[in-house]
Design a protein around this motif. Structure first.
Motif, mmCIF file in Angstrom:
data_model
loop_
_atom_site.group_PDB
_atom_site.id
_atom_site.type_symbol
_atom_site.label_atom_id
_atom_site.label_comp_id
_atom_site.label_asym_id
_atom_site.label_seq_id
_atom_site.Cartn_x
_atom_site.Cartn_y
_atom_site.Cartn_z
ATOM 1 N N GLY A 103 9.689 -1.548 -8.581
ATOM 2 C CA GLY A 103 9.607 -0.152 -8.149
ATOM 3 C C GLY A 103 9.451 -0.077 -6.637
ATOM 4 N N GLU A 104 8.501 0.754 -6.177
ATOM 5 C CA GLU A 104 8.263 0.888 -4.738
ATOM 6 C C GLU A 104 7.866 -0.429 -4.088
ATOM 7 O OE1 GLU A 104 5.391 3.889 -3.863
ATOM 8 O OE2 GLU A 104 6.564 5.488 -4.782
ATOM 9 N N GLY A 105 7.402 -1.372 -4.890
ATOM 10 C CA GLY A 105 7.000 -2.666 -4.346
ATOM 11 C C GLY A 105 8.117 -3.397 -3.620
ATOM 12 N N VAL A 106 9.382 -3.131 -3.989
ATOM 13 C CA VAL A 106 10.493 -3.809 -3.318
ATOM 14 C C VAL A 106 10.629 -3.376 -1.864
ATOM 15 C CG1 VAL A 106 11.779 -4.203 -5.473
ATOM 16 C CG2 VAL A 106 12.305 -2.178 -4.063
ATOM 17 N N GLU A 107 9.920 -2.319 -1.483
ATOM 18 C CA GLU A 107 9.939 -1.849 -0.097
ATOM 19 C C GLU A 107 8.948 -2.625 0.774
ATOM 20 O OE1 GLU A 107 9.258 2.394 -0.280
ATOM 21 O OE2 GLU A 107 10.753 2.627 -1.865
ATOM 22 N N ALA A 108 8.186 -3.539 0.187
ATOM 23 C CA ALA A 108 7.112 -4.237 0.891
ATOM 24 C C ALA A 108 7.583 -4.949 2.154
ATOM 25 C CB ALA A 108 6.428 -5.229 -0.047
ATOM 26 N N GLU A 109 8.720 -5.577 2.093
ATOM 27 C CA GLU A 109 9.200 -6.367 3.224
ATOM 28 C C GLU A 109 9.420 -5.532 4.478
ATOM 29 O OE1 GLU A 109 12.540 -9.765 4.177
ATOM 30 O OE2 GLU A 109 12.835 -8.478 2.458
ATOM 31 N N VAL A 110 9.702 -4.265 4.324
ATOM 32 C CA VAL A 110 9.999 -3.419 5.489
ATOM 33 C C VAL A 110 8.841 -2.491 5.858
ATOM 34 C CG1 VAL A 110 12.502 -3.527 5.157
ATOM 35 C CG2 VAL A 110 11.186 -1.685 4.066
ATOM 36 N N ILE A 111 7.693 -2.681 5.230
ATOM 37 C CA ILE A 111 6.533 -1.861 5.585
ATOM 38 C C ILE A 111 6.123 -2.170 7.017
ATOM 39 C CG2 ILE A 111 4.066 -1.487 5.173
ATOM 40 C CD1 ILE A 111 4.580 -2.053 2.205
ATOM 41 N N GLU A 112 5.990 -1.131 7.801
ATOM 42 C CA GLU A 112 5.498 -1.274 9.167
ATOM 43 C C GLU A 112 4.195 -0.508 9.256
ATOM 44 O OE1 GLU A 112 8.308 -0.431 12.236
ATOM 45 O OE2 GLU A 112 9.889 -1.604 11.264
ATOM 46 N N ASP A 113 3.126 -1.220 9.544
ATOM 47 C CA ASP A 113 1.821 -0.608 9.639
ATOM 48 C C ASP A 113 1.045 -1.336 10.722
ATOM 49 O OD1 ASP A 113 -0.197 1.256 7.929
ATOM 50 O OD2 ASP A 113 -1.241 -0.521 8.682
ATOM 51 N N GLU A 114 0.437 -0.580 11.605
ATOM 52 C CA GLU A 114 -0.282 -1.157 12.726
ATOM 53 C C GLU A 114 -1.470 -2.010 12.285
ATOM 54 O OE1 GLU A 114 -2.515 0.914 16.311
ATOM 55 O OE2 GLU A 114 -0.392 1.460 16.225
ATOM 56 N N GLN A 115 -2.137 -1.606 11.225
ATOM 57 C CA GLN A 115 -3.344 -2.297 10.777
ATOM 58 C C GLN A 115 -3.063 -3.430 9.787
ATOM 59 O OE1 GLN A 115 -6.282 0.382 9.263
ATOM 60 N NE2 GLN A 115 -7.886 -1.156 9.272
ATOM 61 N N PHE A 116 -2.040 -3.254 8.935
ATOM 62 C CA PHE A 116 -1.771 -4.216 7.875
ATOM 63 C C PHE A 116 -0.387 -4.824 8.054
ATOM 64 C CE2 PHE A 116 -4.554 -0.874 6.150
ATOM 65 C CZ PHE A 116 -5.692 -1.650 5.931
ATOM 66 N N ASP A 117 -0.350 -6.079 8.514
ATOM 67 C CA ASP A 117 0.916 -6.769 8.753
ATOM 68 C C ASP A 117 1.378 -7.396 7.434
ATOM 69 O OD1 ASP A 117 3.091 -8.218 9.609
ATOM 70 O OD2 ASP A 117 2.083 -9.057 11.362
ATOM 71 N N VAL A 118 2.034 -6.571 6.631
ATOM 72 C CA VAL A 118 2.454 -6.982 5.289
ATOM 73 C C VAL A 118 3.453 -8.132 5.342
ATOM 74 C CG1 VAL A 118 3.633 -6.220 3.192
ATOM 75 C CG2 VAL A 118 1.957 -4.717 4.301
ATOM 76 N N ARG A 119 4.445 -8.016 6.184
ATOM 77 C CA ARG A 119 5.470 -9.073 6.247
ATOM 78 C C ARG A 119 4.849 -10.429 6.599
ATOM 79 N NH1 ARG A 119 10.902 -10.020 6.052
ATOM 80 N NH2 ARG A 119 11.526 -11.837 7.230
ATOM 81 N N ASP A 120 3.895 -10.434 7.505
ATOM 82 C CA ASP A 120 3.223 -11.672 7.878
ATOM 83 C C ASP A 120 2.534 -12.306 6.672
ATOM 84 O OD1 ASP A 120 1.976 -13.558 9.941
ATOM 85 O OD2 ASP A 120 0.187 -12.689 8.965
ATOM 86 N N ARG A 121 1.860 -11.500 5.856
ATOM 87 C CA ARG A 121 1.171 -12.025 4.669
ATOM 88 C C ARG A 121 2.179 -12.489 3.613
ATOM 89 N NH1 ARG A 121 -2.588 -14.539 5.685
ATOM 90 N NH2 ARG A 121 -1.195 -14.669 7.434
ATOM 91 N N MET A 122 3.306 -11.786 3.502
ATOM 92 C CA MET A 122 4.346 -12.206 2.568
ATOM 93 C C MET A 122 4.911 -13.563 2.974
ATOM 94 S SD MET A 122 6.332 -8.584 1.976
ATOM 95 C CE MET A 122 7.519 -9.210 0.792
ATOM 96 N N GLU A 123 5.175 -13.728 4.260
ATOM 97 C CA GLU A 123 5.696 -15.004 4.753
ATOM 98 C C GLU A 123 4.668 -16.114 4.557
ATOM 99 O OE1 GLU A 123 6.781 -14.027 8.766
ATOM 100 O OE2 GLU A 123 8.718 -13.193 8.159
ATOM 101 N N ALA A 124 3.388 -15.824 4.819
ATOM 102 C CA ALA A 124 2.330 -16.814 4.627
ATOM 103 C C ALA A 124 2.219 -17.193 3.152
ATOM 104 C CB ALA A 124 1.003 -16.274 5.150
ATOM 105 N N PHE A 125 2.407 -16.235 2.264
ATOM 106 C CA PHE A 125 2.377 -16.481 0.822
ATOM 107 C C PHE A 125 3.477 -17.461 0.430
ATOM 108 C CE2 PHE A 125 4.091 -15.218 -3.377
ATOM 109 C CZ PHE A 125 2.982 -15.461 -4.179
ATOM 110 N N VAL A 126 4.691 -17.207 0.879
ATOM 111 C CA VAL A 126 5.824 -18.087 0.568
ATOM 112 C C VAL A 126 5.620 -19.459 1.214
ATOM 113 C CG1 VAL A 126 8.306 -18.421 0.903
ATOM 114 C CG2 VAL A 126 7.439 -16.197 0.154
ATOM 115 N N ASP A 127 5.157 -19.478 2.464
ATOM 116 C CA ASP A 127 4.922 -20.748 3.158
ATOM 117 C C ASP A 127 3.855 -21.592 2.457
ATOM 118 O OD1 ASP A 127 6.827 -20.068 5.042
ATOM 119 O OD2 ASP A 127 5.372 -19.482 6.583
ATOM 120 N N ALA A 128 2.907 -20.924 1.790
ATOM 121 C CA ALA A 128 1.842 -21.631 1.080
ATOM 122 C C ALA A 128 2.294 -22.125 -0.292
ATOM 123 C CB ALA A 128 0.612 -20.728 0.946
ATOM 124 N N GLY A 129 3.532 -21.794 -0.679
ATOM 125 C CA GLY A 129 4.068 -22.270 -1.953
ATOM 126 C C GLY A 129 4.194 -21.223 -3.031
#
Length: 117
Positions: free
Chosen positions: A48-74
């Motif tokens: 659903g709306e979750g597929v929009e996560a990669e393009v979320i831009e928020d000054e306080q919550f760097d979602v893309r950074d956490r997504m990349e860290a998640f994938v990098d961690a396995g």
């Protein structure tokens, strides 16, 4: 709070993310990273709306950074192809197009499933 080890029966965690709320998505991936660091296998399925996560831009919550860290961690990251299609999105290397069969696999193969919506 008493710390428990992963020997309590949870080895695999499935996260189903159904929101594009920056703080909720950011926290979902923080949890996923923590679980990976604790030795768990973790899969996250964007729905659903979750597929929009990669393009979320928020000054306080760097979602893309956490997504990349998640994938990098396995962590395994999947995104609903139909939900992406509805939004005229083709998916990406970070969020590959997946199917309901993939979601079913995440749900049925995980010891615990958490839906964040």
């Amino acid at each position: 709070m008493v710390q428990q080890s992963r020997t309590d029966g949870v080895e695999t965690l499935g996260l189903v993310v159904e929101t594009s709320d920056p703080e909720r998505v950011w926290n979902a991936f923080r949890l996923g990273i923590t679980a990976l660091e604790d030795g768990n296998d973790v899969s996250a399925f964007l729905l659903g709306e979750g597929v929009e996560a990669e393009v979320i831009e928020d000054e306080q919550f760097d979602v893309r950074d956490r997504m990349e860290a998640f994938v990098d961690a396995g962590g395994e990251l999947l995104a609903c192809g139909t939900c992406l299609e509805i939004r005229n999105d083709d998916g990406s290397e970070l969020c590959p197009i997946s199917t309901m069969t993939d979601l079913l696999e995440v749900v049925t193969s995980s010891d615990r499933v958490l839906t964040i919506g």
